[in-house]
Enzyme design. Structure first.
Site, PDB file in Angstrom:
ATOM      1  CE  LYS A   9      42.175  35.769  44.187  1.00  8.33           C
ATOM      2  NZ  LYS A   9      42.973  34.609  43.434  1.00  8.33           N
ATOM      3  CD  GLU A  66      36.538  29.146  58.055  1.00  4.45           C
ATOM      4  OE1 GLU A  66      37.243  28.553  58.826  1.00  4.45           O
ATOM      5  OE2 GLU A  66      35.266  29.238  58.345  1.00  4.45           O
ATOM      6  CB  CYS A 117      42.586  24.184  56.421  1.00  2.00           C
ATOM      7  SG  CYS A 117      40.978  23.662  56.151  1.00  2.00           S
ATOM      8  CD  GLU A 148      48.647  25.441  57.288  1.00  2.00           C
ATOM      9  OE1 GLU A 148      48.919  26.534  56.768  1.00  2.00           O
ATOM     10  OE2 GLU A 148      47.563  24.968  57.250  1.00  2.00           O
TER      11      GLU A 148
HETATM   12  P1  TAP Z   1      47.128  32.274  50.254  1.00  2.00           P
HETATM   13  O1  TAP Z   1      48.223  32.421  49.625  1.00  2.00           O
HETATM   14  O2  TAP Z   1      46.776  32.778  51.463  1.00  2.00           O
HETATM   15  O3  TAP Z   1      45.794  32.415  49.114  1.00  2.00           O
HETATM   16  C1  TAP Z   1      44.573  32.294  49.311  1.00  2.00           C
HETATM   17  C2  TAP Z   1      43.723  33.173  48.403  1.00  2.00           C
HETATM   18  O4  TAP Z   1      44.188  34.540  48.691  1.00  2.00           O
HETATM   19  C3  TAP Z   1      44.184  33.146  46.829  1.00  2.00           C
HETATM   20  O5  TAP Z   1      43.004  33.204  46.051  1.00  2.00           O
HETATM   21  C4  TAP Z   1      45.169  34.116  46.678  1.00  2.00           C
HETATM   22  O6  TAP Z   1      45.167  34.659  45.402  1.00  2.00           O
HETATM   23  C5  TAP Z   1      44.534  35.158  47.551  1.00  2.00           C
HETATM   24  N1  TAP Z   1      45.397  36.402  47.914  1.00  2.00           N
HETATM   25  C6  TAP Z   1      46.749  36.379  47.923  1.00  2.00           C
HETATM   26  N2  TAP Z   1      47.301  37.536  48.355  1.00  2.00           N
HETATM   27  C7  TAP Z   1      46.162  38.321  48.703  1.00  2.00           C
HETATM   28  C8  TAP Z   1      46.223  39.504  48.887  1.00  2.00           C
HETATM   29  N3  TAP Z   1      47.257  40.504  49.268  1.00  2.00           N
HETATM   30  N4  TAP Z   1      44.762  40.002  49.273  1.00  2.00           N
HETATM   31  C9  TAP Z   1      43.789  39.346  48.946  1.00  2.00           C
HETATM   32  N5  TAP Z   1      43.758  37.946  48.437  1.00  2.00           N
HETATM   33  C10 TAP Z   1      44.986  37.605  48.263  1.00  2.00           C
HETATM   34  O7  TAP Z   1      46.673  30.712  50.481  1.00  2.00           O
HETATM   35  P2  TAP Z   1      47.113  29.577  49.688  1.00  2.00           P
HETATM   36  O8  TAP Z   1      48.516  29.012  49.784  1.00  2.00           O
HETATM   37  O9  TAP Z   1      46.187  29.541  48.532  1.00  2.00           O
HETATM   38  O10 TAP Z   1      46.353  28.306  50.487  1.00  2.00           O
HETATM   39  C11 TAP Z   1      46.818  27.594  51.734  1.00  2.00           C
HETATM   40  C12 TAP Z   1      46.520  28.175  52.998  1.00  2.00           C
HETATM   41  O11 TAP Z   1      45.010  28.382  53.126  1.00  2.00           O
HETATM   42  C13 TAP Z   1      46.958  27.184  54.304  1.00  2.00           C
HETATM   43  O12 TAP Z   1      47.551  27.987  55.048  1.00  2.00           O
HETATM   44  C14 TAP Z   1      45.580  26.514  54.611  1.00  2.00           C
HETATM   45  O13 TAP Z   1      45.954  26.214  56.048  1.00  2.00           O
HETATM   46  C15 TAP Z   1      44.749  27.500  54.217  1.00  2.00           C
HETATM   47  N6  TAP Z   1      43.305  27.055  54.235  1.00  2.00           N
HETATM   48  C16 TAP Z   1      42.468  27.073  55.191  1.00  2.00           C
HETATM   49  C17 TAP Z   1      41.254  26.648  55.185  1.00  2.00           C
HETATM   50  C18 TAP Z   1      40.338  26.893  56.260  1.00  2.00           C
HETATM   51  S1  TAP Z   1      38.756  26.469  55.896  1.00  2.00           S
HETATM   52  N7  TAP Z   1      40.543  27.149  57.482  1.00  2.00           N
HETATM   53  C19 TAP Z   1      41.037  25.922  53.868  1.00  2.00           C
HETATM   54  C20 TAP Z   1      41.968  25.555  52.992  1.00  2.00           C
HETATM   55  C21 TAP Z   1      43.018  26.193  53.122  1.00  2.00           C
HETATM   56  P3  TAP Z   1      46.298  33.811  44.487  1.00  2.00           P
HETATM   57  O14 TAP Z   1      45.970  32.511  44.183  1.00  2.00           O
HETATM   58  O15 TAP Z   1      46.239  34.687  43.191  1.00  2.00           O
HETATM   59  O16 TAP Z   1      47.624  34.230  45.083  1.00  2.00           O
END
Ligand code: TAP
Length: 456
Positions: free
Chosen positions: A155, A230, A264, A360
């Site tokens: 997804k 992650e 991240c 963050e």
């Molecule tokens: P999230 O809002 O957490 O979303 C990540 C993924 O989870 C998206 O595909 C999202 O779908 C999905 N999601 C949302 N709600 C969910 C639920 N209730 N159940 C299951 N899946 C759900 O994060 P983001 O804003 O996309 O990304 C930014 C964050 O990711 C930052 O905190 C960053 O640090 C972290 N990050 C960490 C890493 C590593 S490797 N540690 C790498 C990259 C990013 P939708 O798009 O449909 O909301």
């Protein structure tokens, strides 16, 4: 709710297409196909799975430019970075193509018989990825999972599904059996949540925010389902006075403003030994002002826009009462990029305990703080809930070792900002995650160990 969603080019704020929003029934149908396909996939000779993954890697290699251009339009990544990301996916696939033939178990000495272990695939793995690095992060989940004999349902984030959709097509074109690797687009609360609750999804890989990751982990715990997380980061770039300050300052913008800080591993705190603090800031300013922010399709661009208007507002909120030392530039006005979600790289002077020193931001903002000595540097570096990455700049080897041992982060580098190599383990401590991706053992993490005793 509409059954499609609109994608926006973040550099222009213009719509670029519509993508399907899957329902729970559609997720269930994909999982049902995956269950059937997985049995056949796991039953193939290991060399046949290896060949299929190498063929998938070649297909990605042959489409690097197309995938990169999609990422430029959908995510605003500079073209040079996007090409690197697409090539990285091919390398990850090639690396784990070596795994099926090496997933050997053990023969354990026992009395009265023979005892052996097998590494068996979980079955169907659900991989949930964020919008910041849509291709690379997906590959860290799907490549080792497929190598170990699992089927994968991926997804992508709602904002950035285009490269994932194309990877799904390339897998089929390359000859991966139908149903072994599927991409389902839709919202996290529907598709992602169904991965968590579906009884036939036997493992979940989640990359994203710490708050959603915590809920995903709680849901998986209720289902007794393993999960790799992650999550977020607030990584420290620690600069000692004995370091090569010119090199440390010249490389600092790339360590935090890469992908507009939406990384991240972004070194979003620069901790500088007090005696070198003024000199370091003097060196940092021209490096930040030279950081080229603009059209991501342009070869010379270092940084594109933020992913969305709402994310830019969140990042701007962090700057409301910040002590800004200096800024780089960003497109503005009524040109073709005028409506994009731009924000200039920004350097702020922070005090310990400030939000900007601990939370963050996930944008092009870096907080600079002074420290007094080695013990203080370690204390300050550890003063957040996160523990993902970090850098240590010093010419003193003993100090580098002591600080590397003292900082609670999963990935550190000395006199460099390197975090990700597909052949070394990657992942976070504390609120930055659970489990490790990449490296030589990742395929094994997608297996369960079975022990069989043969009486003789
Ligand atoms: P999230 O809002 O957490 O979303 C990540 C993924 O989870 C998206 O595909 C999202 O779908 C999905 N999601 C949302 N709600 C969910 C639920 N209730 N159940 C299951 N899946 C759900 O994060 P983001 O804003 O996309 O990304 C930014 C964050 O990711 C930052 O905190 C960053 O640090 C972290 N990050 C960490 C890493 C590593 S490797 N540690 C790498 C990259 C990013 P939708 O798009 O449909 O909301």
């Amino acid at each position: 709710m509409s059954d499609t969603f609109t994608l926006i080019n973040p550099a222009t704020a213009q719509p670029i297409g519509e993508v399907a929003r899957a329902s729970v029934d559609q997720v269930d149908a994909a999982v049902a196909r995956a269950v059937v396909a997985q049995r056949a996939w796991a039953g193939l000779p290991p060399v046949a799975r290896a060949d299929a993954l190498r063929s998938f890697a070649r297909a990605v290699e042959g489409h690097v430019e197309e995938l990169a251009q999609l990422e430029v339009r959908n995510s605003g990544h500079p073209i040079g970075s996007a090409r690197w990301e697409a090539s990285h996916v091919a390398q990850v696939l090639n690396f784990y193509a070596g795994a099926p033939e090496r997933l050997s178990g053990q023969q354990i000495p026992v009395a009265g018989g023979l005892d052996v272990t097998f590494h068996e695939p979980y079955g169907v793995v659900g991989v949930i990825v964020p919008w910041n690095f849509p291709m690379t992060i997906a590959s860290w989940g799907f490549a080792p999972a497929l190598a170990a004999g699992n089927a994968v349902v991926l997804k992508p984030a709602e904002l950035t599904p285009l490269t994932a959709i194309r990877l799904g097509e390339l897998a089929l074109e390359a000859g991966l059996p139908d149903g072994v690797f599927q991409v389902v687009t839709g919202s996290g609360s529907v598709v992602g949540q169904r991965f968590v609750s579906h009884p036939d999804v036997r493992k979940v890989v989640f990359t994203g925010s710490t708050s959603v990751g915590t809920d995903v982990a709680a849901g998986c715990a209720r289902e007794l389902k393993p999960v790799t997380l992650e999550l977020g980061g607030k990584s420290a770039n620690i600069v000692f006075a004995d370091a090569d300050l010119e090199k440390a300052a010249a490389s600092a913008p790339g360590a935090v403003f890469d992908n507009a800080g939406q990384d991240c591993c972004a070194r979003s705190r620069i901790l500088v030994e007090r005696s070198a603090y003024d000199r370091f800031l003097e060196l940092l300013e021209p490096a930040v002002k030279a950081w080229r922010v603009g059209d991501p399709a342009h070869e010379a661009t270092d940084m594109g826009p933020l992913i969305s208007a709402s994310h830019r507002s969140t990042v701007q909120g962090f700057l409301e009462s910040a002590d800004v030392a200096f800024r780089g530039s960003a497109p503005a006005g009524d040109g073709p990029l005028g409506e994009g979600f731009w924000l200039p790289p920004t350097v702020v002077l922070a005090e310990r305990g400030d939000r900007l020193a601990r939370e963050e931001v996930f944008g092009p903002v870096v907080a600079v703080l002074p420290f007094d000595d080695e013990a203080d540097a370690i204390r300050l570096a550890n003063d957040t809930i996160y523990g993902l990455a970090g850098s240590i700049w010093t010419e003193n080897l003993g100090r580098a070792v002591r600080v590397a041992r003292g900082v609670k982060s999963g990935v550190l580098s000395v006199n460099s900002h390197s975090s990700v190599r597909y052949w070394t383990p990657f992942g976070g401590m504390k609120a930055s995650g659970l489990g490790r991706e990449l490296g030589p053992d990742a395929a094994e993490h997608f297996t369960e160990t079975k022990n069989v005793f043969f009486a003789t």
